[in-house]
Design an enzyme around this catalytic site. Structure first.
Site, PDB file in Angstrom:
ATOM      1  N   GLU A  30     -34.339 -68.141  24.801  1.00 46.21           N
ATOM      2  CA  GLU A  30     -35.099 -67.165  25.582  1.00 46.21           C
ATOM      3  C   GLU A  30     -34.165 -66.065  26.085  1.00 46.21           C
ATOM      4  O   GLU A  30     -32.956 -66.286  26.225  1.00 46.21           O
ATOM      5  CB  GLU A  30     -35.684 -67.853  26.828  1.00 46.21           C
ATOM      6  CG  GLU A  30     -36.514 -69.074  26.562  1.00 46.21           C
ATOM      7  CD  GLU A  30     -37.914 -68.737  26.116  1.00 46.21           C
ATOM      8  OE1 GLU A  30     -38.339 -67.583  26.327  1.00 46.21           O
ATOM      9  OE2 GLU A  30     -38.567 -69.611  25.536  1.00 46.21           O
ATOM     10  N   ARG A  52     -55.100 -59.708  22.358  1.00 45.96           N
ATOM     11  CA  ARG A  52     -54.363 -60.686  21.547  1.00 45.96           C
ATOM     12  C   ARG A  52     -55.198 -61.967  21.399  1.00 45.96           C
ATOM     13  O   ARG A  52     -55.290 -62.540  20.314  1.00 45.96           O
ATOM     14  CB  ARG A  52     -53.027 -61.020  22.221  1.00 45.96           C
ATOM     15  CG  ARG A  52     -52.204 -62.023  21.425  1.00 45.96           C
ATOM     16  CD  ARG A  52     -50.952 -62.462  22.134  1.00 45.96           C
ATOM     17  NE  ARG A  52     -51.239 -63.157  23.391  1.00 45.96           N
ATOM     18  CZ  ARG A  52     -50.314 -63.672  24.190  1.00 45.96           C
ATOM     19  NH1 ARG A  52     -49.048 -63.539  23.888  1.00 45.96           N
ATOM     20  NH2 ARG A  52     -50.644 -64.289  25.306  1.00 45.96           N
ATOM     21  N   VAL A  66     -43.252 -83.271  26.757  1.00 46.35           N
ATOM     22  CA  VAL A  66     -41.953 -83.901  26.469  1.00 46.35           C
ATOM     23  C   VAL A  66     -41.742 -83.974  24.961  1.00 46.35           C
ATOM     24  O   VAL A  66     -42.534 -84.584  24.238  1.00 46.35           O
ATOM     25  CB  VAL A  66     -41.870 -85.325  27.062  1.00 46.35           C
ATOM     26  CG1 VAL A  66     -40.508 -85.944  26.783  1.00 46.35           C
ATOM     27  CG2 VAL A  66     -42.143 -85.306  28.554  1.00 46.35           C
ATOM     28  N   GLU A  78     -48.864 -85.047  26.688  1.00 43.34           N
ATOM     29  CA  GLU A  78     -47.981 -85.403  25.566  1.00 43.34           C
ATOM     30  C   GLU A  78     -47.090 -84.235  25.155  1.00 43.34           C
ATOM     31  O   GLU A  78     -45.921 -84.413  24.798  1.00 43.34           O
ATOM     32  CB  GLU A  78     -48.849 -85.846  24.364  1.00 43.34           C
ATOM     33  CG  GLU A  78     -48.071 -86.313  23.168  1.00 43.34           C
ATOM     34  CD  GLU A  78     -47.273 -87.590  23.425  1.00 43.34           C
ATOM     35  OE1 GLU A  78     -47.884 -88.641  23.586  1.00 43.34           O
ATOM     36  OE2 GLU A  78     -46.029 -87.502  23.468  1.00 43.34           O
ATOM     37  N   ILE A 125     -43.189 -84.797  19.083  1.00 43.91           N
ATOM     38  CA  ILE A 125     -42.881 -86.239  19.002  1.00 43.91           C
ATOM     39  C   ILE A 125     -43.790 -86.980  19.985  1.00 43.91           C
ATOM     40  O   ILE A 125     -43.804 -86.646  21.167  1.00 43.91           O
ATOM     41  CB  ILE A 125     -41.406 -86.524  19.390  1.00 43.91           C
ATOM     42  CG1 ILE A 125     -40.437 -85.708  18.537  1.00 43.91           C
ATOM     43  CG2 ILE A 125     -41.108 -88.006  19.285  1.00 43.91           C
ATOM     44  CD1 ILE A 125     -38.968 -85.853  18.962  1.00 43.91           C
ATOM     45  N   THR A 184     -47.972 -68.870  21.899  1.00 43.46           N
ATOM     46  CA  THR A 184     -47.526 -69.620  20.724  1.00 43.46           C
ATOM     47  C   THR A 184     -48.261 -70.959  20.590  1.00 43.46           C
ATOM     48  O   THR A 184     -48.807 -71.279  19.527  1.00 43.46           O
ATOM     49  CB  THR A 184     -46.014 -69.895  20.856  1.00 43.46           C
ATOM     50  OG1 THR A 184     -45.381 -68.654  21.148  1.00 43.46           O
ATOM     51  CG2 THR A 184     -45.428 -70.472  19.614  1.00 43.46           C
ATOM     52  N   VAL A 185     -48.289 -71.737  21.657  1.00 41.81           N
ATOM     53  CA  VAL A 185     -48.891 -73.080  21.573  1.00 41.81           C
ATOM     54  C   VAL A 185     -50.415 -72.980  21.515  1.00 41.81           C
ATOM     55  O   VAL A 185     -51.077 -73.707  20.762  1.00 41.81           O
ATOM     56  CB  VAL A 185     -48.441 -73.960  22.769  1.00 41.81           C
ATOM     57  CG1 VAL A 185     -49.096 -75.330  22.711  1.00 41.81           C
ATOM     58  CG2 VAL A 185     -46.915 -74.094  22.783  1.00 41.81           C
ATOM     59  N   LYS A 193     -38.072 -83.136  31.544  1.00 37.17           N
ATOM     60  CA  LYS A 193     -38.631 -84.070  30.551  1.00 37.17           C
ATOM     61  C   LYS A 193     -38.163 -85.500  30.813  1.00 37.17           C
ATOM     62  O   LYS A 193     -38.956 -86.444  30.730  1.00 37.17           O
ATOM     63  CB  LYS A 193     -38.236 -83.606  29.143  1.00 37.17           C
ATOM     64  CG  LYS A 193     -38.872 -82.255  28.777  1.00 37.17           C
ATOM     65  CD  LYS A 193     -38.247 -81.672  27.511  1.00 37.17           C
ATOM     66  CE  LYS A 193     -38.812 -80.301  27.187  1.00 37.17           C
ATOM     67  NZ  LYS A 193     -38.052 -79.595  26.147  1.00 37.17           N
ATOM     68  N   GLY A 228     -33.610 -65.329  18.215  1.00 36.20           N
ATOM     69  CA  GLY A 228     -34.884 -65.716  18.832  1.00 36.20           C
ATOM     70  C   GLY A 228     -34.994 -67.206  19.141  1.00 36.20           C
ATOM     71  O   GLY A 228     -36.052 -67.683  19.529  1.00 36.20           O
TER      72      GLY A 228
HETATM   73  N1  HSE Z   1     -37.222 -74.570  25.557  1.00 42.82           N
HETATM   74  C1  HSE Z   1     -37.459 -75.891  25.076  1.00 42.82           C
HETATM   75  C2  HSE Z   1     -36.399 -76.251  24.031  1.00 42.82           C
HETATM   76  C3  HSE Z   1     -38.789 -76.087  24.445  1.00 42.82           C
HETATM   77  O1  HSE Z   1     -35.525 -75.456  23.727  1.00 42.82           O
HETATM   78  O2  HSE Z   1     -36.458 -77.362  23.543  1.00 42.82           O
HETATM   79  C4  HSE Z   1     -39.876 -76.224  25.455  1.00 42.82           C
HETATM   80  O3  HSE Z   1     -39.624 -77.267  26.329  1.00 42.82           O
END
Ligand code: HSE
Length: 449
Positions: free
Chosen positions: A190, A49, A132, A129, A136, A13-14, A205, A187
């Protein structure tokens, strides 16, 4: 100048968000960075993928070590997650002289000291960055924007999954288990949501923010971690009636005795902006002695919001990688030579030494003298009551008659600030009273003013 060459480890995803945003905004980013930023290689176990995302713009490999071994790669972006292979690859990339960008909060919160030291020894940057609060720019704000301040406290909603669940529980009056199932179906959560709902993700975090805010080493093992699994719809409703919302907060505070570092559900006054952060959104409040209170709000997860943070780090590296390491921004905001000393003077406090106020829900037999006994124990412990609510039998949220047919009621007590150790001792005594009919619900309360 030749574009800086980036290798991505993982293109889920990222990773795909990072690729797409870099493609879409490449000209703006080049103007800011002073040179292009090019994803030259991508490693993913699912090479098909990966190819479907990057086409033929980048070399796709199945083995991340091919990227680390390539002398043309300047920066490795680790988007694998977890402590296992991700840790090995990050350390190998550093040893190979690559700068590293990572979104891996778990890795840095637990192994940050080792990783930052390895990077310092090698003269490379480790930027995080995206680790956390997703999109943001809170690391940048704490580390650079607020650098004039003695930071006094940081409190954040830094887990979107739990904030979504709490928002749904409040809106629909549902209990935790019901909403969790719904969040998984949609969704949001997890399949294994343990790290989110047990507060571990938020603790990773806040551990990082604590280190940057106070100039102490990352110390996840000293964080107090409590999730939202024991919260009931009744507590959310009573809190609402008293003018509070319940949020899972990551909190770190400077006190005379040391540093508080904790994650737990907290009552927050509804009038605070952060109490109104709903759904999967994140927000962080930082209080500095010069600036006062500041608030940062946005998406804490997701493909392009997190990519926004990853690319900000890539731009920093593109700008700074030719600078002497001592002229770069230190990864934990403070010069590393000052960190250990600060850690010694600013120990992370055990939870028993934390000072905060409390919401207590005590299910009691509805008979004469019960309230007096409870308030007597609190008074003896030096705990001052701020507000008290005794529901009429008909107003009790949930059952109001026990299995033995004893009339019951909920006693809701808000206290003034007290030492957690003193509260533990008082609650131990109250719990022993025969007229206390169920385990006491205790939720901490933060005024955030
Ligand atoms: N699983 C985290 C959340 C996102 O629900 O904010 C990734 O750190």
């Amino acid at each position: 100048m030749k574009p800086i060459q980036v290798g991505l480890l993982g293109i889920g995803t990222v990773g795909s968000g990072t690729f797409n945003v870099l493609q879409r905004n490449q000209e703006e980013i080049r103007r800011r960075a002073g040179r292009g930023i090019e994803i030259a290689m991508v490693a993913d176990l699912d090479t098909e993928r990966a190819r479907s995302v990057v086409g033929d713009t980048a070399k796709v490999v199945g083995d991340a070590r091919e990227i680390i071994a390539n002398p043309d790669i300047d920066v490795v972006v680790e988007l694998i997650g977890g402590y296992g292979i991700a840790k090995a690859l990050v350390l190998e990339a550093i040893a190979a002289g690559k700068h590293v960008v990572t979104a891996n909060k778990a890795l840095l919160a637990v192994h940050g000291s080792e990783i930052f030291k390895a990077a310092a020894d090698k003269g490379v940057m480790v930027a995080y960055e995206a680790a956390v609060a997703g999109g943001i720019p809170i690391i940048k704000a704490l580390r650079e924007g607020l650098t004039a301040n003695e930071i006094q406290w940081v409190a954040g909603i830094i887990n979107g999954t739990t904030n979504f669940i709490l928002s749904e529980m409040r809106d629909k009056g549902l209990d935790f288990d019901v909403v969790l199932k719904e969040a998984q179906r949609l969704g949001y959560a997890e399949a294994d949501p343990t790290f989110d709902i047990e507060g571990v993700d938020a603790a990773h975090k806040v551990t990082l923010m604590s280190a940057i805010a106070f100039g102490i080493p990352v110390q996840f093992d000293k964080a107090h971690v409590e999730g939202i699994t024991k919260l009931s719809a009744a507590d959310i409703k009573y809190a609402e009636q008293l003018g509070y919302r319940i949020k899972l907060l990551g909190i770190t505070k400077r006190t005379d005795k040391g540093i508080e570092l904790r994650v737990h559900p907290s009552l927050v006054p509804t009038k605070r902006l952060i109490a109104n952060v709903e759904g999967a959104m994140n927000a962080v409040v930082v209080h500095g002695d010069a600036v006062g209170t500041t608030l940062y709000y946005g998406k804490g997860a997701g493909s392009e919001p997190t990519a926004s943070a990853v690319i900000a780090d890539l731009v920093d590296i593109a700008r700074l990688h030719t600078a002497d390491p001592e002229h770069r921004v230190p990864p934990l905001a403070f010069q590393s030579s000052t960190l250990a000393a600060a850690g010694g003077e600013l120990p992370v406090l055990p939870m028993s030494e934390v000072v905060t106020s409390y919401y207590l829900r005590i299910r009691v037999a509805d008979e004469a003298g019960v309230l007096a006994k409870i308030t007597g124990i609190l008074a003896n412990a030096g705990i001052s009551i701020d507000a008290l609510l005794q529901r009429e039998a008909g107003e009790v949220v949930g059952d109001n008659e026990g299995s033995q047919g004893v009339p019951q009621t909920d006693l809701i007590i808000l206290t003034h600030a007290t030492r957690e150790g003193d509260m533990d001792a008082a609650l131990g005594q109250i719990q022993q009273l025969p007229t206390v009919l169920a385990p006491i619900n205790r939720i901490r309360k933060e005024e955030l003013n």
